[in-house]
Write an enzyme that holds these catalytic residues in place. Sequence first.
Site, PDB file in Angstrom:
ATOM      1  N   TRP A   3       0.828  -1.207   0.000  1.00  0.00           N
ATOM      2  CA  TRP A   3       0.000   0.000   0.000  1.00  0.00           C
ATOM      3  C   TRP A   3       0.860   1.254   0.000  1.00  0.00           C
ATOM      4  O   TRP A   3       0.383   2.355  -0.225  1.00  0.00           O
ATOM      5  CB  TRP A   3      -0.939   0.002   1.210  1.00  0.00           C
ATOM      6  CG  TRP A   3      -0.278   0.225   2.549  1.00  0.00           C
ATOM      7  CD1 TRP A   3       0.842  -0.390   3.037  1.00  0.00           C
ATOM      8  CD2 TRP A   3      -0.700   1.130   3.573  1.00  0.00           C
ATOM      9  NE1 TRP A   3       1.135   0.064   4.303  1.00  0.00           N
ATOM     10  CE2 TRP A   3       0.208   0.992   4.663  1.00  0.00           C
ATOM     11  CE3 TRP A   3      -1.763   2.026   3.694  1.00  0.00           C
ATOM     12  CZ2 TRP A   3       0.090   1.737   5.837  1.00  0.00           C
ATOM     13  CZ3 TRP A   3      -1.882   2.761   4.872  1.00  0.00           C
ATOM     14  CH2 TRP A   3      -0.962   2.609   5.913  1.00  0.00           C
ATOM     15  N   ASP A   4       2.158   1.069   0.233  1.00  0.00           N
ATOM     16  CA  ASP A   4       3.105   2.180   0.230  1.00  0.00           C
ATOM     17  C   ASP A   4       2.965   3.034  -1.034  1.00  0.00           C
ATOM     18  O   ASP A   4       3.063   4.260  -0.984  1.00  0.00           O
ATOM     19  CB  ASP A   4       4.546   1.662   0.302  1.00  0.00           C
ATOM     20  CG  ASP A   4       4.815   0.804   1.526  1.00  0.00           C
ATOM     21  OD1 ASP A   4       3.895   0.054   1.933  1.00  0.00           O
ATOM     22  OD2 ASP A   4       5.933   0.834   2.060  1.00  0.00           O
ATOM     23  N   GLU A  46       1.018  -2.706  12.595  1.00  0.00           N
ATOM     24  CA  GLU A  46       1.240  -4.154  12.543  1.00  0.00           C
ATOM     25  C   GLU A  46       1.805  -4.733  13.838  1.00  0.00           C
ATOM     26  O   GLU A  46       2.139  -5.913  13.893  1.00  0.00           O
ATOM     27  CB  GLU A  46       2.144  -4.481  11.353  1.00  0.00           C
ATOM     28  CG  GLU A  46       1.487  -4.154  10.022  1.00  0.00           C
ATOM     29  CD  GLU A  46       2.460  -4.174   8.863  1.00  0.00           C
ATOM     30  OE1 GLU A  46       3.568  -4.751   9.004  1.00  0.00           O
ATOM     31  OE2 GLU A  46       2.139  -3.595   7.802  1.00  0.00           O
ATOM     32  N   LYS A 100       3.015   0.782  16.171  1.00  0.00           N
ATOM     33  CA  LYS A 100       4.018   0.956  15.122  1.00  0.00           C
ATOM     34  C   LYS A 100       3.818   2.286  14.402  1.00  0.00           C
ATOM     35  O   LYS A 100       4.768   3.005  14.105  1.00  0.00           O
ATOM     36  CB  LYS A 100       3.927  -0.200  14.125  1.00  0.00           C
ATOM     37  CG  LYS A 100       4.959  -0.180  13.017  1.00  0.00           C
ATOM     38  CD  LYS A 100       4.826  -1.406  12.133  1.00  0.00           C
ATOM     39  CE  LYS A 100       5.908  -1.451  11.063  1.00  0.00           C
ATOM     40  NZ  LYS A 100       5.776  -2.642  10.180  1.00  0.00           N
ATOM     41  N   GLN A 101       2.571   2.587  14.098  1.00  0.00           N
ATOM     42  CA  GLN A 101       2.208   3.863  13.507  1.00  0.00           C
ATOM     43  C   GLN A 101       0.746   4.129  13.863  1.00  0.00           C
ATOM     44  O   GLN A 101      -0.023   3.190  14.069  1.00  0.00           O
ATOM     45  CB  GLN A 101       2.403   3.862  11.996  1.00  0.00           C
ATOM     46  CG  GLN A 101       1.571   2.846  11.241  1.00  0.00           C
ATOM     47  CD  GLN A 101       1.987   2.746   9.789  1.00  0.00           C
ATOM     48  OE1 GLN A 101       3.114   2.366   9.476  1.00  0.00           O
ATOM     49  NE2 GLN A 101       1.095   3.078   8.894  1.00  0.00           N
TER      50      GLN A 101
END
Length: 721
Positions: free
Chosen positions: A324-325, A466, A577-578
Amino acid sequence: MWILAEPSFEPTKQHHKETIFTIGNGYLSTRGAFEEGYPNDRRATFIHGVFDDAPIVVTELANAPDWLATQIVLDGEKFSLASGTVLAYRRELDLRTGVLRREVRWQSPQGRAATIIFTRFASLADQHLLALRCEIIPEFDGQVELRSAINGQTDNEGLLHWRPIAQGQLADGTVFLRTRTRKSGIELALTMRVSGSDTATTTFWDVENVPTLQQVYQAQAGVPIVVTKFVGVATSRDDANPLELAHRHLQAATGWDEALAAQQQVWAKEWERCNVEIEGDEEADLAVRFSIFQLLIAAPRHDPRVNIGAKTLSGFGYRGHAFWDTEIFMLPLFIYTAPDIARNLLDYRYLTLPAARAKARAAGYEGAWYAWESADSGEEVTPTWVPDFHDKKKLARVWTGDLAIHISSDVAYAVQQYWQATGDDAWYIERGAEIVLDTAKFCAARAEWLNDRGCYGYTDVIGPDEYHDHVNNNAYTNLLAQWNLRAALETLAWLDQHAPQKAAELRQRLDLTPERLQHWQTVAEKMCVNVSPDGLIEQFDGFFKLKDVNLADYEPRTKSMHEIFGIEGANEYQAIKQPDVLMLQYLLREHYSDSQIRVNYNYYTPRTDHTYGSSLGPPIQAIVACQMGDVAEAYEHFIRAARADLRDVRGNAGDGIHAASAGGVWQAVVFGFGGLRVHPDGSWDIQPRLPQHWQRLTFRFTLRGKTYTVTCYPDGRYTTA
């Protein structure tokens, strides 16, 4: 700042520097390894779409034959930075032109000295052409020998992908090598022409899988010896006869000066549409330009069958797989500066719809579920198992390929962003609408009615964070799916009005019955989300009940919280993680007020593993901080992202460029500090929030065919042209 410089050679940083000195042209990229080689180097050239089977990782870009291979022998002593004495050294990558130059003054073990200058580029004017020039200025009288080769003996960290077919010389003296991938059967042809002084004695060495031209010069002290090496490259993905194609492009290269001039001219046009200037902060100015450059050299311009991998074409990390980056982090740069490239990348998602449908069908769902890791075919290539953090002898299960369903809505979101910014109705009617509709079909099929909650949701998923797997009702996943369903309904209504024939075709082909569409509406209206009265969104069911954590208690550290807690242990803590929720609010900015964003920003920011978590998080964190008016804090997040590769802050830049971070850096500057907001109706406004030490920010963007130049100042003023 246009020059990325390395003033001295530091062997301990070899792999990091190989990554950041990568050159490319959107067809291929070559890492910044030395032409003559160096012990333990990771020399590699990766070509878009040239995948081959590999254990564990399913498939990977095959490291192509080494076109750089050039050995220099000074009176019988082989030039190498691993021997002798380096008297002077400097390497420079000119981001303005994509030209890499290295100058070394070297003394051999027996005392012979020479200055050696290597210059190389991958032609952006001709994607099938590579150029290398070597200038040797000896400080002795004697003999200088050059061995210019095409080295087919390359591998992917020990795994062989190539089986040679043929090699030799053509009638005009061109050296060639033909080789083929072992499993996927892609043929690759390289052709080589080496030119220098007429006084050289030239001999062809028919070394197996390493065809070589040897040139011997009688050297005089202070008299330069200049040798030019052109290489043509083509694959069977380009033409049924790749050797003929590679040879034709090699023949078209008339000389170094002409090829270099063409390179400079094309790059000048690239920078005209996408350059960013930051006055008052040289580090930031260089970093954003470096980020743009790395994406430009990885962006396919002529092949809609490929995507940009998470490590671009610059390293072995993630094996060339795309995530998805591309859609969420890289694509905005292209949408607003190079929409032709953006369309090409979205075509890849259209062409891989059959694989996305097959993945959904295999899991028992309708619609299109895109692969979490995608390669040439669009089939799922996420590894099922990888070595465990704590014990490399054990394997850990990778769940993203099974549970990260948000990828489909991410792709649909990117499609809508492209359409909104470009007004490209023809492409949207022909291709984009089908992606939005079929991903919505999957979102509705995957949604579950949760009787105890009285709403629809998604259980057993992984969101962008994640560190937590097998969660229920991840806010990002749920609300982006809700957006996807509504966008699909709006799309169909738009098609009914503007392209009724296409609307009728898609209704029939995708089985979009009135009952199905009503179900989409119902799922969207009754989507689960846990929101407190003050607007705080729970990242997923039960997140607030997890153990809270003060990340400062673990400092100083050099590992992510995921590594510290372990894959299973991380599920028990609120360390993330984010920040999924902030990412969601950034993407769907029109849906949230500043106060709603602020309460979530204040809660999730201290729980985010900014330094060692995801490289994707800091640039988005910077944008949201700008929106909240916390400019100093925004700069801290921005500079962390800007240094990700240039300073190797995570210690893994040797694996390749952090492409999503590079795209995020551009977004942080333009949408964060620059304050550009583009609205769904195509209108836009600017609200600059510059760091106080920035004197001026200038950027360009293209909206619906018109290019604007915006200049912003620290006091909030801005001008447009």
